[in-house]
Structures are given as structure tokens and as C-alpha cells.
Design an enzyme around this catalytic site. Structure first.
Site, mmCIF file in Angstrom:
data_model
loop_
_atom_site.group_PDB
_atom_site.id
_atom_site.type_symbol
_atom_site.label_atom_id
_atom_site.label_comp_id
_atom_site.label_asym_id
_atom_site.label_seq_id
_atom_site.Cartn_x
_atom_site.Cartn_y
_atom_site.Cartn_z
ATOM 1 N N HIS A 133 -4.695 -3.351 6.429
ATOM 2 C CA HIS A 133 -4.489 -3.639 4.991
ATOM 3 C C HIS A 133 -5.846 -4.068 4.434
ATOM 4 C CE1 HIS A 133 -3.029 -4.942 1.169
ATOM 5 N NE2 HIS A 133 -3.545 -6.137 1.376
ATOM 6 N N ASP B 285 0.842 -1.201 0.000
ATOM 7 C CA ASP B 285 0.000 0.000 0.000
ATOM 8 C C ASP B 285 0.879 1.254 0.000
ATOM 9 O OD1 ASP B 285 -2.400 -1.699 0.519
ATOM 10 O OD2 ASP B 285 -1.326 -2.053 2.391
HETATM 11 P P1 NAD Z 1 -2.241 -18.371 -3.965
HETATM 12 O O1 NAD Z 1 -3.624 -18.931 -3.769
HETATM 13 O O2 NAD Z 1 -1.631 -18.315 -5.320
HETATM 14 O O3 NAD Z 1 -1.221 -19.163 -3.040
HETATM 15 C C1 NAD Z 1 -1.489 -19.449 -1.708
HETATM 16 C C2 NAD Z 1 -0.727 -20.715 -1.363
HETATM 17 O O4 NAD Z 1 -0.867 -20.932 0.036
HETATM 18 C C3 NAD Z 1 -1.265 -21.968 -2.067
HETATM 19 O O5 NAD Z 1 -0.208 -22.628 -2.747
HETATM 20 C C4 NAD Z 1 -1.812 -22.816 -0.927
HETATM 21 O O6 NAD Z 1 -1.641 -24.214 -1.152
HETATM 22 C C5 NAD Z 1 -0.953 -22.324 0.228
HETATM 23 N N1 NAD Z 1 -1.509 -22.580 1.552
HETATM 24 C C6 NAD Z 1 -2.794 -22.561 1.954
HETATM 25 N N2 NAD Z 1 -2.887 -22.913 3.237
HETATM 26 C C7 NAD Z 1 -1.636 -23.154 3.669
HETATM 27 C C8 NAD Z 1 -1.091 -23.578 4.900
HETATM 28 N N3 NAD Z 1 -1.869 -23.844 5.960
HETATM 29 N N4 NAD Z 1 0.255 -23.725 4.991
HETATM 30 C C9 NAD Z 1 1.041 -23.487 3.941
HETATM 31 N N5 NAD Z 1 0.581 -23.115 2.730
HETATM 32 C C10 NAD Z 1 -0.742 -22.935 2.599
HETATM 33 O O7 NAD Z 1 -2.292 -16.931 -3.290
HETATM 34 P P2 NAD Z 1 -1.264 -15.720 -3.486
HETATM 35 O O8 NAD Z 1 -1.692 -14.909 -4.645
HETATM 36 O O9 NAD Z 1 0.121 -16.220 -3.394
HETATM 37 O O10 NAD Z 1 -1.628 -14.842 -2.192
HETATM 38 C C11 NAD Z 1 -1.361 -15.318 -0.894
HETATM 39 C C12 NAD Z 1 -2.036 -14.431 0.141
HETATM 40 O O11 NAD Z 1 -1.475 -13.125 0.115
HETATM 41 C C13 NAD Z 1 -3.541 -14.233 -0.063
HETATM 42 O O12 NAD Z 1 -4.159 -14.284 1.211
HETATM 43 C C14 NAD Z 1 -3.636 -12.829 -0.618
HETATM 44 O O13 NAD Z 1 -4.892 -12.244 -0.363
HETATM 45 C C15 NAD Z 1 -2.539 -12.161 0.154
HETATM 46 N N6 NAD Z 1 -2.028 -10.891 -0.373
HETATM 47 C C16 NAD Z 1 -1.677 -9.940 0.543
HETATM 48 C C17 NAD Z 1 -1.155 -8.731 0.114
HETATM 49 C C18 NAD Z 1 -0.733 -7.670 1.101
HETATM 50 O O14 NAD Z 1 -0.380 -6.566 0.660
HETATM 51 N N7 NAD Z 1 -0.732 -7.898 2.398
HETATM 52 C C19 NAD Z 1 -1.006 -8.490 -1.248
HETATM 53 C C20 NAD Z 1 -1.360 -9.484 -2.155
HETATM 54 C C21 NAD Z 1 -1.876 -10.694 -1.699
HETATM 55 C C1 LMR Z 2 -3.694 -6.539 -2.495
HETATM 56 O O1 LMR Z 2 -3.653 -5.527 -1.792
HETATM 57 O O2 LMR Z 2 -3.287 -6.558 -3.667
HETATM 58 C C2 LMR Z 2 -4.292 -7.825 -1.933
HETATM 59 O O3 LMR Z 2 -4.315 -7.769 -0.536
HETATM 60 C C3 LMR Z 2 -5.662 -8.055 -2.486
HETATM 61 C C4 LMR Z 2 -6.248 -9.373 -2.066
HETATM 62 O O4 LMR Z 2 -7.423 -9.355 -1.613
HETATM 63 O O5 LMR Z 2 -5.577 -10.416 -2.189
#
Ligand code: NAD
Ligand code: LMR
Length: 329
Positions: A188, A160
Site C-alpha cells: 500500500h 486501492d
Molecule cells: P489521525 O491522525 O486523524 O488519527 C490517528 C489517531 O491515532 C489519533 O487520534 C492518535 O491519537 C491515534 N494514535 C496514535 N498512536 C496511537 C496508539 N499507540 N494507540 C492508539 N491510538 C493511537 O489519522 P487518520 O487520518 O485517522 O489515519 C490513520 C492512519 O491510517 C494513518 O497512518 C494514515 O496514513 C492511514 N491510512 C491508511 C490508508 C490505507 O488505505 N491503508 C488510507 C488512509 C489512511
Molecule cells: C491513502 O491511500 O489515502 C493513504 O494511505 C495516504 C496516507 O499517506 O495516509
């Protein structure tokens, strides 16, 4: 004597953020060009095979700093001796799922991971939670790790922060490198408050340089706060490379310090600063000194900012109440 490798554990290693993150860690961008790393990949059993594929690719890069890779579906093994824990894997919201269901499903992930960190992590462990809802997942993990200092648990608002810098630089047609002292407050989520009142562009106050409250209120804040949703809408998947980049920035600054004359944004356990209830994992302006985050003190908060910080903090309080009721903290 050769330096001992730093153990970096990445959960959700086979996911899309994991794929964008692991190669950068192994190349030295997380900790620095002289720090060998040992990667520990934690996945759910169904995704271990995919993580093995990523590990094969990591091997094929022949990164000089990569001292080894372990892959497991057991949190206790994954976090044993961990120095840097990147908690990326989380349960996404699926059709028909209520908010309480989402929090409960994530409690089932972040509670045991917190316990495993408590049981086996190195004394200097640093934890960054990326998986959403990041602030509250971090709170759940932290509450299951009573022997680890609470301030070692952080949640990511660096994406962000970086988004806000980019939007402001675009508006002022200035290079991103000229923007300093941006702040993200709160959660977030869409309630987050990106604050330009203390930001500077080429040393000039950013709010004064913009001189357009309507733009700040109606364009800047919603664009930054809803950027995650806009990316999901455009890409059909949530941000991955930019999220991985922000995780790298976060840990790099935590370990190596923030640059002089600037600060960054991190969600960490509140010490009561700026009226944020103690213990809530909320985003603040911070500097990193001697490997520790310190909240920037003494900023004047105007009415415009106060209302928005309070709204985001109120959402965090609600999330905390919800997980408390579910017995997750
Ligand atoms: P994704 O679905 O591609 O990958 C998530 C992975 O986590 C999968 O491979 C799944 O098998 C694994 N997983 C699920 N439960 C698990 C556990 N108990 N132990 C270990 N691994 C586990 O998702 P992504 O695009 O990589 O995003 C991951 C997370 O990050 C999501 O929650 C998304 O919303 C979040 N995110 C946060 C931000 C931020 O700024 N904070 C930004 C983008 C995404
Ligand atoms: C982001 O800020 O890009 C993610 O947290 C969005 C999401 O819901 O995975």
C-alpha cells in the site's frame, strides 16, 4: 437466546478515520444487520477525552446493535477478548523524520499491540492494519503474536482496489458494479500495482476493452497509486471516509465471504504464491471462503505485470530488512 456481541477494537479511535468508521460499525455495516457489537476504543492518553466525546455521540445514535463501548489507553485491556481488531492509529511522518525513524516509531506502537493481541485475543481474532506503513506495521504486529495464526494479520489495500475499480469504470463509462476481478499487488504505497489484465467489465476482459496500454501505464496506474497523495494535497488531510469504507468492505467480506464470480485485494502473509517471498505481507487477489482468505491461484502474469509486482515486492523486502535491522521483528 440473544447472540453474544462481537468485540471490535478500534485503535486511533479519536482520529479522522475512527470518526468515519465507528458509526458504521455500530450500525451493523461491518459484520451484518443481525450481529451485535461491543466497541473497544484504544487511544493515547491525550486523545482519550476526544474518544469519550465520540462515544457520547455513538450513545446518542441509539444503535440497536451496539451492546456497549469501552475506552482505554491500555492495549491489554483494549484487545482482551477481541474478535475483530482494526489497527488504525499510527505515527504519521513529521518534519525532519527519516524513514527509519518512522518505522521505529510505528514499531513502538504495533509491537506492543501485537503482544496484547497475542495475550488476550479471542481464538477467532481477525486483524486489519490500516495505519501506515500498513503492510510493514502488520508484519511487526504479527511477529509479536506467535500464538495467533499468521494469516489472521492483514493490511488494507481495499481502498486501492476500490479506487482502481472506479477509475476503470470511469474510463469505460460503465457502472462500477460491472467491474469484477480487479487486483492490487504488493505494497500500500506508490509502488503498488493495480492490475486490469484479469479484470472483467460486464464479463469482457478489461484490458481488451480498454485497448490502450499507454493509458494503463501513464494514467491508470499512477492515478490509483498516487491517489492517497492527491487527496492529501486537495483536502489537507489524508483520506478518511473512503478509508473507513474500505475497512468496512474488507472485514465484511472476510467474515461474510466474497460474492460469487468476483474477488478482492488484501495484503496478507505470502505463502510463496506468484513468487512473493513467504511471510511478506503483500497484496494479492483473494476470495474469502468459510471466513478465511484464499489467494486466487493460476493467474497468468505477463511481463508488464511481472516487472511491476516485482518492484513493489522489492520495496516490501526492503521495509522488512529495515525493521529487522531495528530489532522490530
Ligand atoms: P489521525 O491522525 O486523524 O488519527 C490517528 C489517531 O491515532 C489519533 O487520534 C492518535 O491519537 C491515534 N494514535 C496514535 N498512536 C496511537 C496508539 N499507540 N494507540 C492508539 N491510538 C493511537 O489519522 P487518520 O487520518 O485517522 O489515519 C490513520 C492512519 O491510517 C494513518 O497512518 C494514515 O496514513 C492511514 N491510512 C491508511 C490508508 C490505507 O488505505 N491503508 C488510507 C488512509 C489512511
Ligand atoms: C491513502 O491511500 O489515502 C493513504 O494511505 C495516504 C496516507 O499517506 O495516509
Amino acid at each position: 437466546m440473544a447472540q453474544a456481541p462481537v468485540k471490535v477494537t478500534v485503535t486511533g479511535a479519536a482520529g479522522q478515520i475512527g470518526y468515519a468508521l465507528l458509526f458504521r460499525i455500530a450500525s451493523g455495516q461491518l459484520l451484518g444487520p443481525d450481529k451485535p457489537v461491543r466497541l473497544s476504543l484504544l487511544e493515547i492518553p491525550q486523545a482519550v477525552r476526544a474518544a469519550e466525546g465520540t462515544a457520547m455521540e455513538l450513545d446518542d445514535c441509539a444503535f440497536p446493535l451496539l451492546a456497549g463501548i469501552d475506552i482505554t489507553d491500555d492495549p491489554r485491556l483494549a484487545f482482551d477478548g477481541v474478535n475483530v481488531a482494526l489497527l488504525v492509529g499510527a505515527r504519521p511522518r513529521t518534519k525532519g523524520m527519516e524513514r527509519g525513524d518512522l518505522l521505529e516509531a510505528n514499531g513502538g506502537i504495533f509491537g506492543p499491540q501485537g503482544e496484547a493481541i497475542n495475550a488476550g485475543a479471542a481464538d477467532d481474532v481477525r486483524v486489519l492494519v490500516v495505519g501506515n506503513p500498513a503492510n510493514t506495521n502488520a508484519l511487526i504486529a504479527q511477529s509479536h503474536a506467535p500464538d495467533v495464526p499468521a494469516e489472521r494479520f492483514t493490511a488494507m489495500t481495499r481502498l486501492d482496489h476500490n479506487r482502481a475499480i472506479s477509475q476503470l469504470a470511469n474510463k469505460l463509462k460503465a457502472p462500477v458494479s460491472s467491474v469484477k476481478k480487479m487486483t492490487i499487488w504488493g505494497n500500500h504505497s506508490a509502488t503498488q500495482y493495480p492490475d486490469i489484465f484479469h479484470a472483467e467489465v460486464d464479463g469482457t476482459n478489461a484490458a481488451a476493452a480498454v485497448d490502450d496500454e499507454a493509458w494503463v501505464r501513464d494514467q491508470f496506474i499512477p492515478t490509483v497509486a498516487k491517489r492517497g497523495a492527491a487527496i492529501i494535497e486537495a483536502r489537507g488531510a489524508s483520506s478518511a471516509a473512503s478509508a473507513a469504507n474500505a475497512a468496512i468492505d474488507h472485514v465484511h467480506d472476510w467474515v461474510n465471504g466474497t460474492p460469487a464470480g468476483d474477488w478482492t485485494s488484501v495484503a496478507l502473509p505470502s505463502d510463496g504464491s506468484y513468487g512473493v517471498p513467504e511471510g511478506l505481507i503483500s497484496s494479492f487477489p483473494v476470495v474469502s471462503q468459510d471466513g478465511r482468505w484464499e489467494i486466487v491461484q493460476g493467474l497468468e502474469i505477463n511481463q508488464f505485470s511481472r516487472e511491476r509486482i516485482d518492484a513493489s515486492v522489492a520495496e516490501l523486502v526492503e521495509e522488512r530488512e529495515a525493521v529487522r535491522k531495528l530489532g522490530l521483528i
